[in-house]
Design a protein around this motif. Structure first.
Motif, PDB file in Angstrom:
ATOM      1  N   SER A   1       0.753  -1.636   0.013  1.00 18.87           N
ATOM      2  CA  SER A   1       0.048   0.218  -0.076  1.00 18.87           C
ATOM      3  C   SER A   1       0.333   1.227  -0.525  1.00 18.87           C
ATOM      4  CB  SER A   1      -0.405   0.095   1.495  1.00 18.87           C
ATOM      5  OG  SER A   1      -1.506   0.914   1.384  1.00 18.87           O
ATOM      6  N   HIS A   2       0.591   2.328  -0.966  1.00 15.23           N
ATOM      7  CA  HIS A   2       1.539   3.439  -0.718  1.00 15.23           C
ATOM      8  C   HIS A   2       0.489   4.614  -1.198  1.00 15.23           C
ATOM      9  CE1 HIS A   2       1.229   4.039  -5.187  1.00 15.23           C
ATOM     10  NE2 HIS A   2       0.914   2.377  -5.296  1.00 15.23           N
ATOM     11  N   GLY A   3       0.753   5.573  -0.762  1.00 19.51           N
ATOM     12  CA  GLY A   3       0.391   6.955  -0.895  1.00 19.51           C
ATOM     13  C   GLY A   3       0.997   8.319  -0.256  1.00 19.51           C
ATOM     14  N   PHE A   4       0.325   9.318  -0.757  1.00 15.81           N
ATOM     15  CA  PHE A   4       1.654  10.853   0.100  1.00 15.81           C
ATOM     16  C   PHE A   4       0.664  10.800   0.607  1.00 15.81           C
ATOM     17  CE2 PHE A   4       2.686   9.846  -4.407  1.00 15.81           C
ATOM     18  CZ  PHE A   4       4.310   9.936  -4.530  1.00 15.81           C
ATOM     19  N   ILE A   5       1.000  11.951   2.188  1.00 14.95           N
ATOM     20  CA  ILE A   5       0.477  12.737   3.282  1.00 14.95           C
ATOM     21  C   ILE A   5       0.410  13.247   2.896  1.00 14.95           C
ATOM     22  CG2 ILE A   5       0.447  12.675   5.519  1.00 14.95           C
ATOM     23  CD1 ILE A   5       1.167   9.706   5.900  1.00 14.95           C
ATOM     24  N   ASP A   6      -0.567  14.892   2.820  1.00 16.94           N
ATOM     25  CA  ASP A   6       0.336  16.961   2.654  1.00 16.94           C
ATOM     26  C   ASP A   6       1.235  16.735   3.019  1.00 16.94           C
ATOM     27  OD1 ASP A   6      -2.240  16.866   0.749  1.00 16.94           O
ATOM     28  OD2 ASP A   6      -3.251  16.830   1.786  1.00 16.94           O
ATOM     29  N   TYR A   7       0.485  16.376   5.141  1.00 20.10           N
ATOM     30  CA  TYR A   7       1.650  17.216   6.261  1.00 20.10           C
ATOM     31  C   TYR A   7       1.924  16.469   7.483  1.00 20.10           C
ATOM     32  CZ  TYR A   7       3.145  20.759   9.219  1.00 20.10           C
ATOM     33  OH  TYR A   7       4.252  21.671   9.516  1.00 20.10           O
ATOM     34  N   LEU A   8       2.918  16.446   7.453  1.00 17.87           N
ATOM     35  CA  LEU A   8       3.182  14.925   8.690  1.00 17.87           C
ATOM     36  C   LEU A   8       4.195  15.766   9.954  1.00 17.87           C
ATOM     37  CD1 LEU A   8       2.325  11.940   9.311  1.00 17.87           C
ATOM     38  CD2 LEU A   8       4.326  11.315   8.699  1.00 17.87           C
ATOM     39  N   ALA A   9       3.680  15.485  11.173  1.00 18.83           N
ATOM     40  CA  ALA A   9       4.629  16.437  12.070  1.00 18.83           C
ATOM     41  C   ALA A   9       5.444  15.216  13.055  1.00 18.83           C
ATOM     42  CB  ALA A   9       4.150  17.749  12.139  1.00 18.83           C
ATOM     43  N   VAL A  10       6.054  15.398  12.883  1.00 22.85           N
ATOM     44  CA  VAL A  10       6.766  13.692  14.458  1.00 22.85           C
ATOM     45  C   VAL A  10       7.271  14.731  15.400  1.00 22.85           C
ATOM     46  CG1 VAL A  10       8.083  12.197  13.808  1.00 22.85           C
ATOM     47  CG2 VAL A  10       6.581  12.421  11.979  1.00 22.85           C
TER      48      VAL A  10
ATOM     49  N   ASP B   1       8.754  13.339  19.431  1.00 19.94           N
ATOM     50  CA  ASP B   1       9.554  12.201  19.813  1.00 19.94           C
ATOM     51  C   ASP B   1       8.201  11.149  19.882  1.00 19.94           C
ATOM     52  OD1 ASP B   1      12.213  13.027  19.622  1.00 19.94           O
ATOM     53  OD2 ASP B   1      11.921  13.524  22.318  1.00 19.94           O
ATOM     54  N   ASP B   2       6.967  11.670  20.448  1.00 23.19           N
ATOM     55  CA  ASP B   2       6.355  10.528  21.280  1.00 23.19           C
ATOM     56  C   ASP B   2       4.863  10.275  19.799  1.00 23.19           C
ATOM     57  OD1 ASP B   2       5.659  12.591  22.609  1.00 23.19           O
ATOM     58  OD2 ASP B   2       5.745  11.653  23.861  1.00 23.19           O
ATOM     59  N   THR B   3       4.767  11.839  19.302  1.00 21.68           N
ATOM     60  CA  THR B   3       3.222  11.846  19.015  1.00 21.68           C
ATOM     61  C   THR B   3       4.242  12.349  16.611  1.00 21.68           C
ATOM     62  OG1 THR B   3       3.491  14.045  19.009  1.00 21.68           O
ATOM     63  CG2 THR B   3       2.248  12.743  20.403  1.00 21.68           C
ATOM     64  N   VAL B   4       2.786  11.982  16.320  1.00 23.62           N
ATOM     65  CA  VAL B   4       2.920  11.428  15.224  1.00 23.62           C
ATOM     66  C   VAL B   4       1.277  13.061  14.870  1.00 23.62           C
ATOM     67  CG1 VAL B   4       3.045  10.608  12.484  1.00 23.62           C
ATOM     68  CG2 VAL B   4       4.214   9.585  14.552  1.00 23.62           C
ATOM     69  N   THR B   5       1.793  13.551  13.965  1.00 26.34           N
ATOM     70  CA  THR B   5       0.406  14.545  13.872  1.00 26.34           C
ATOM     71  C   THR B   5       0.574  14.107  12.028  1.00 26.34           C
ATOM     72  OG1 THR B   5       0.682  15.713  15.754  1.00 26.34           O
ATOM     73  CG2 THR B   5      -0.827  16.558  13.617  1.00 26.34           C
ATOM     74  N   LEU B   6      -0.616  13.831  11.682  1.00 22.78           N
ATOM     75  CA  LEU B   6      -0.903  14.028  10.354  1.00 22.78           C
ATOM     76  C   LEU B   6      -1.997  15.645   9.857  1.00 22.78           C
ATOM     77  CD1 LEU B   6      -3.351  12.997   8.201  1.00 22.78           C
ATOM     78  CD2 LEU B   6      -3.461  10.891   9.261  1.00 22.78           C
ATOM     79  N   ILE B   7      -1.988  15.832   8.720  1.00 21.43           N
ATOM     80  CA  ILE B   7      -3.275  16.570   8.604  1.00 21.43           C
ATOM     81  C   ILE B   7      -2.991  16.174   7.231  1.00 21.43           C
ATOM     82  CG2 ILE B   7      -3.874  19.136   7.873  1.00 21.43           C
ATOM     83  CD1 ILE B   7      -1.470  19.871   9.727  1.00 21.43           C
TER      84      ILE B   7
ATOM     85  N   ILE C   1      -0.092   8.478  17.324  1.00 21.66           N
ATOM     86  CA  ILE C   1      -1.290   9.413  15.850  1.00 21.66           C
ATOM     87  C   ILE C   1      -2.357   9.918  16.301  1.00 21.66           C
ATOM     88  CG2 ILE C   1      -1.217   9.236  13.259  1.00 21.66           C
ATOM     89  CD1 ILE C   1      -0.179   6.227  14.259  1.00 21.66           C
ATOM     90  N   GLU C   2      -2.262  11.190  15.582  1.00 24.89           N
ATOM     91  CA  GLU C   2      -3.205  11.905  15.708  1.00 24.89           C
ATOM     92  C   GLU C   2      -3.480  12.646  14.423  1.00 24.89           C
ATOM     93  OE1 GLU C   2      -3.030  15.455  18.091  1.00 24.89           O
ATOM     94  OE2 GLU C   2      -3.401  14.699  19.943  1.00 24.89           O
ATOM     95  N   ALA C   3      -4.815  12.265  13.625  1.00 24.46           N
ATOM     96  CA  ALA C   3      -5.199  12.922  12.173  1.00 24.46           C
ATOM     97  C   ALA C   3      -6.163  14.225  12.019  1.00 24.46           C
ATOM     98  CB  ALA C   3      -5.512  11.587  11.171  1.00 24.46           C
ATOM     99  N   TYR C   4      -5.847  14.847  11.321  1.00 31.05           N
ATOM    100  CA  TYR C   4      -6.548  15.753  11.112  1.00 31.05           C
ATOM    101  C   TYR C   4      -6.872  16.419   9.879  1.00 31.05           C
ATOM    102  CZ  TYR C   4      -5.946  17.138  15.726  1.00 31.05           C
ATOM    103  OH  TYR C   4      -5.572  17.030  17.138  1.00 31.05           O
ATOM    104  N   ILE C   5      -8.185  16.793   9.456  1.00 34.02           N
ATOM    105  CA  ILE C   5      -8.535  17.336   7.907  1.00 34.02           C
ATOM    106  C   ILE C   5      -8.810  18.790   8.252  1.00 34.02           C
ATOM    107  CG2 ILE C   5     -10.575  18.060   6.501  1.00 34.02           C
ATOM    108  CD1 ILE C   5     -10.987  14.827   6.832  1.00 34.02           C
ATOM    109  N   TYR C   6      -7.874  18.955   6.997  1.00 30.21           N
ATOM    110  CA  TYR C   6      -7.807  20.764   7.726  1.00 30.21           C
ATOM    111  C   TYR C   6      -8.451  21.294   6.158  1.00 30.21           C
ATOM    112  CZ  TYR C   6      -7.378  26.026   8.220  1.00 30.21           C
ATOM    113  OH  TYR C   6      -7.468  27.383   7.530  1.00 30.21           O
ATOM    114  N   SER C   7      -9.845  21.804   6.613  1.00 32.93           N
ATOM    115  CA  SER C   7     -10.434  22.723   5.061  1.00 32.93           C
ATOM    116  C   SER C   7     -10.370  23.781   4.955  1.00 32.93           C
ATOM    117  CB  SER C   7     -11.796  21.937   5.782  1.00 32.93           C
ATOM    118  OG  SER C   7     -12.545  22.887   4.634  1.00 32.93           O
TER     119      SER C   7
END
Length: 142
Positions: A72-81, A83-89, A126-132
């Motif tokens: 499975s592959h793809g592109f995530i618009d924005y990832l902030a890492v 030491d203990d969290t990953v946030t995707l937008i 891991i936290e995930a967000y959509i930014y509208s």
């Protein structure tokens, strides 16, 4: 609408750390409509987005993970890492929407990203967000 979405994505990808100025945006996208310049400036002032700027940031983060016998592959618009969290937008330029409609429309895509990130960052929360852009809103997805 797709070219507008692509243009907004590319702007966020190529702009330096937020907050931004109108001049920075116009230099990268001289043809951008004034209302879209305003939308980019609003993202650059978003509290959560600003809080992520000091972390390790990946824009257009490319991933490949194994799903049983397939990849499975793809592109995530924005990832902030950190030491203990990953946030995707995931940035969305859909117009005339509600946060509930966006959640419904993109929950499958976000779920796939979360699945991949749990494999790539097993020790992280891991936290995930959509930014509208249309709503000027960060929408929590998990």
């Amino acid at each position: 609408a797709n070219t507008r979405g692509t243009q907004l994505h590319e702007l966020v990808e190529h702009l330096p750390c937020a907050p931004w100025t109108k001049q920075q945006i116009q230099k990268l996208a001289p043809d951008l409509h004034p209302s879209d310049i305003h939308k980019i400036l609003q993202l650059g002032q978003n509290e959560l987005f600003l809080s992520l700027q000091s972390l390790t940031v990946h824009k257009e983060y490319s991933f490949i993970v194994r799903e049983g016998s397939s990849l499975s592959h793809g592109f995530i618009d924005y990832l902030a890492v950190s030491d203990d969290t990953v946030t995707l937008i995931d940035f969305k330029s859909d117009r005339h929407v509600t946060d509930e409609l966006l959640k419904e429309r993109y929950c499958g895509q976000i779920h796939a990203y979360l699945h991949a990130l749990h494999q790539l960052y097993p020790q992280h929360q891991i936290e995930a967000y959509i930014y509208s852009f249309d709503l000027n809103q960060m929408i929590k997805m998990n």
